[in-house]
Design a protein around this motif. Structure first.
Motif, PDB file in Angstrom:
ATOM      1  N   ASP A 119       0.824  -1.214   0.000  1.00 40.75           N
ATOM      2  CA  ASP A 119       0.000   0.000   0.000  1.00 40.75           C
ATOM      3  C   ASP A 119       0.859   1.266   0.000  1.00 40.75           C
ATOM      4  O   ASP A 119       0.350   2.365   0.210  1.00 40.75           O
ATOM      5  CB  ASP A 119      -0.945   0.000   1.203  1.00 40.75           C
ATOM      6  N   ASN A 175      -2.003   7.358  -0.607  1.00 39.79           N
ATOM      7  CA  ASN A 175      -3.073   8.029  -1.353  1.00 39.79           C
ATOM      8  C   ASN A 175      -2.553   9.265  -2.067  1.00 39.79           C
ATOM      9  O   ASN A 175      -3.252  10.262  -2.187  1.00 39.79           O
ATOM     10  CB  ASN A 175      -4.214   8.396  -0.407  1.00 39.79           C
ATOM     11  N   SER A 635      -2.872   6.303 -10.278  1.00 40.35           N
ATOM     12  CA  SER A 635      -2.997   6.634  -8.861  1.00 40.35           C
ATOM     13  C   SER A 635      -3.395   5.344  -8.146  1.00 40.35           C
ATOM     14  O   SER A 635      -3.641   4.322  -8.790  1.00 40.35           O
ATOM     15  CB  SER A 635      -4.062   7.704  -8.650  1.00 40.35           C
ATOM     16  N   THR A 637      -6.011   4.417  -6.888  1.00 49.36           N
ATOM     17  CA  THR A 637      -7.340   3.896  -7.228  1.00 49.36           C
ATOM     18  C   THR A 637      -7.535   3.730  -8.734  1.00 49.36           C
ATOM     19  O   THR A 637      -8.619   3.358  -9.174  1.00 49.36           O
ATOM     20  CB  THR A 637      -8.423   4.857  -6.694  1.00 49.36           C
TER      21      THR A 637
END
Ligand code: FEO
Ligand code: CA
Ligand code: CA
Ligand code: CA
Length: 667
Positions: A119, A175, A635, A637
């Protein structure tokens, strides 16, 4: 990296906008189409030109004699079937070859060996102990290279050293980067970005199964955009290098945007600072020439300068104090250099060699070294309408002496002028050179000393009368005959074609080559021709003189390397619509044989990636190639590529290990 002219925003793509506003004209004399075709045509004409025949004579001779002999004996055709253009999210190589991803971004290499977290939640300190992001130029040092006078012969154990050019911030953090009111808000995030830049040094070994493994040894090291370094050469200690951190102008911090590379005859690595200007911001309206000519802007690319604290404020070049020792107005002058790193000494301090000039260095390639002759190396300034340079050491190369430093710190920097008749001249950028002094007088420009000339290399080259080129990228020297090849990747801002850059708004790029007069690399005159015009079948010319075809169309040539047998490996860096929807498929690597004029596609890369960086073991049974920014624009997502780890996982830049299934030499 890809070209994005809309660059003046945080996290924009990083190639620099053209900043050559000099009145140096592009050579205005257009060659006619017939002559251009012949120029691009091939070995026969090139050989004539290089044998000292003037270009008009050479053209006439080539027209008369279809049987003009190539300079070397015949060689067999390239022994592989060309791979087709591809839009697969994968590496493709010819039948009989194997390509395996190796040491992707985040691979643990030293310290606590922190595992890569899927992640992207690894800390800044973790990143300093892992492979950096966005692999680029690379060199394999056989482990015995340190003690060898001939570069080492070990092919199963060595140090793999490669650049980590820049970052895709949306993938580096869980993120993406966080900003508040257009400013960076997390010191930890920015430290991770700084640590993801620079150079990775790892010891690697081939195991009994033939697979390469990272050795958790003492050589493994990361050099980052914060590693302490020192200046060397004529600009060391210059007033224009004085900063709050370095009041005497000798200490530097970090290297960044390390694009292509070089390596010295004495077993050290050279990393080249390319699009560094975008890492700085300045709010000053009236910029000094050493900032203006390099395109410093009000906004930096990643916003590192927007955080408080000395480690970040050094990226703010705004004048704030009464004197240079009180701020970082001169910090950008510490960048744009060639940096030497001793990979065999993990405690060594990297050295910035100012004698090699300050610009957007793509790489540094050496002419073959000869005992008792000066050391000669070449470097391109990869920005639109910039120049190609050559450096000649003052001292002679002595293979029995270990003499790092001196050879790269005392010498003459030259810039190339490509004349329309196929001749060329090296113009000295030397404050003691009479022609340069005259050119400075004529231009009404003065320099206090050679250090100031070098800090203002681009301006010095403007004054000398260099030829504006279509973004010089990598160079390579043909081991057969000493010819120097350079890629010119493209140039959307060229309005007037000239002989050496024959297409206006050149969208596809080309490869130029030259031979130094009397084969003396230290000399001041050369003869050049065009080796290849990249492009689709309808607008291209291969090394044999014919248009390219489906087995070899390419655009935006960038990486360039000669293998030990004199075959030229060409890597591409297409971007934007050319990459997304052109006829060329994904970025690729081709092999050309200058002896025969043959060229074939050898490898295609995954989605959104650039193919860049190449090196081989001495036995030529392992070829290392880098894949940079797969899935560019992704990105967390929206993963546009999942190479090399597969579905659902973030794309990662990585090295690719290429071998033959039968274990023999690559070619
Ligand atoms: Fe970093 Fe000129 O490519
Ligand atoms: Ca790149
Ligand atoms: Ca490049
Ligand atoms: Ca490029």
């Amino acid at each position: 990296m890809s070209l994005d002219p809309h660059n003046a925003v945080l996290f924009g793509s990083g190639d620099e906008l053209p900043s050559n506003h000099s009145h140096n004209p592009h050579l205005s004399e257009l060659i006619d189409q017939r002559r251009r075709q012949l120029l691009a045509g091939g070995a026969a004409l090139g050989a004539l030109g290089f044998l000292g025949v003037s270009l008009p004579q050479a053209v006439a001779a080539a027209e008369q004699s279809a049987a003009a002999r190539p300079p070397f004996g015949k060689r067999n055709r390239l022994p592989f079937d060309a791979v087709a253009v591809s839009r697969a999210d994968a590496i493709t190589v010819p039948a009989g070859y194997r390509a395996t991803a190796f040491v992707p971004w985040g691979t643990p290499i030293c310290g606590r060996y922190p595992a890569f977290l899927e992640d992207a939640s690894n800390s800044a300190q973790d990143q300093a102990e892992q492979v950096g992001m966005h692999h680029d130029g690379m060199h394999f040092f056989p482990l015995d290279a340190q003690r060898s006078l001939v570069g080492g012969r070990q092919s199963n154990h060595g140090l793999l050293v490669f650049n980590n050019e820049y970052i895709d911030a949306p993938l580096l953090h869980p993120n993406g980067p966080t900003t508040v009111d257009g400013k960076r808000s997390s010191a930890e995030e920015v430290r991770k970005e700084i640590n993801a830049h620079g150079v990775t040094i790892i010891e690697i070994r081939r195991d009994v199964r033939g697979d390469w493994q990272v050795v958790p040894g003492r050589y493994n090291r990361r050099v980052t955009a914060a590693t302490p370094m020192r200046m060397a050469g004529p600009a060391r200690g210059h007033a224009l290098l004085k900063t709050l951190h370095s009041p005497d102008g000798t200490a530097s911090r970090g290297t960044q945007n390390n694009c292509a590379n070089g390596y010295t005859p004495w077993g050290t690595y050279l990393t080249c600072e390319e699009n560094w200007a975008g890492y700085f911001a300045t709010r000053d309206a009236d910029l000094p020439r050493e900032l203006k000519r390099y395109g410093l802007r009000a906004t930096s690319r990643f916003g590192w300068d927007t955080l408080p604290g000395d480690e970040f404020q050094r990226f703010d070049a705004t004048r704030k104090a009464a004197a240079a020792e009180g701020d970082y107005r001169n910090e950008p002058n510490h960048f744009g250099w060639i940096v030497e790193i001793d990979p065999f000494d993990p405690d060594s301090t990297p050295v910035k060699h100012s004698a090699l000039g300050r610009f957007a260095h793509e790489g540094l390639i050496f002419a073959p070294v000869q005992a008792g002759k000066p050391l000669v190396c070449y470097s391109g300034d990869d920005s639109q309408n910039e120049y190609i340079y050559k450096y000649v050491s003052r001292a002679k190369y002595r293979p029995l002496l270990r003499q790092p430093g001196r050879l790269l710190d005392e010498g003459t920097l030259y810039v190339a002028r490509f004349n329309a008749d196929g001749s060329g001249d090296w113009l000295a950028l030397d404050i003691h050179d009479a022609a340069f002094q005259a050119a400075c007088s004529a231009a009404g420009v003065s320099f206090a000393d050679q250090g100031e000339v070098l800090i203002n290399t681009r301006l010095a080259a403007d004054i000398a009368g260099a030829t504006k080129m279509d973004r010089p990228e990598w160079g390579a020297v043909n081991p057969d005959n000493g010819e120097v090849y350079f890629t010119l990747t493209n140039n959307s801002s060229r309005t007037v074609a000239d002989a050496a850059n024959p297409r206006a708004a050149n969208p596809y790029g080309h490869i130029i080559r030259w031979r130094e007069d009397r084969r003396d690399h230290a000399g001041q005159h050369f003869a050049w021709d065009l080796f290849l015009l990249a492009g689709p079948q309808a607008d291209s010319r291969g090394p044999g003189g014919a248009a390219l075809d489906e087995s070899n169309i390419l655009a935006s040539p960038d990486g360039l390397w000669f293998d030990p047998d004199g075959r030229l490996w060409i890597q591409t860096d297409m971007s934007g619509s050319q990459l997304a929807s052109g006829p060329f498929g994904h970025n690729q690597m081709l092999v050309a044989d200058p002896r025969t004029g043959e060229i074939k596609r050898f490898l295609t890369g995954p989605i959104g990636a650039e193919v860049t960086g190449i090196s081989a073991t001495p036995d030529f049974r392992t070829l290392f190639v880098n894949i940079q920014h797969p899935g560019e624009g992704s990105s967390a997502t929206n993963l546009l590529s999942t190479w090399p780890d597969g579905p659902g996982r973030r794309p990662r830049s990585a090295t690719v290990v290429i071998t033959r299934e039968d274990g023999k030499r690559i070619l």
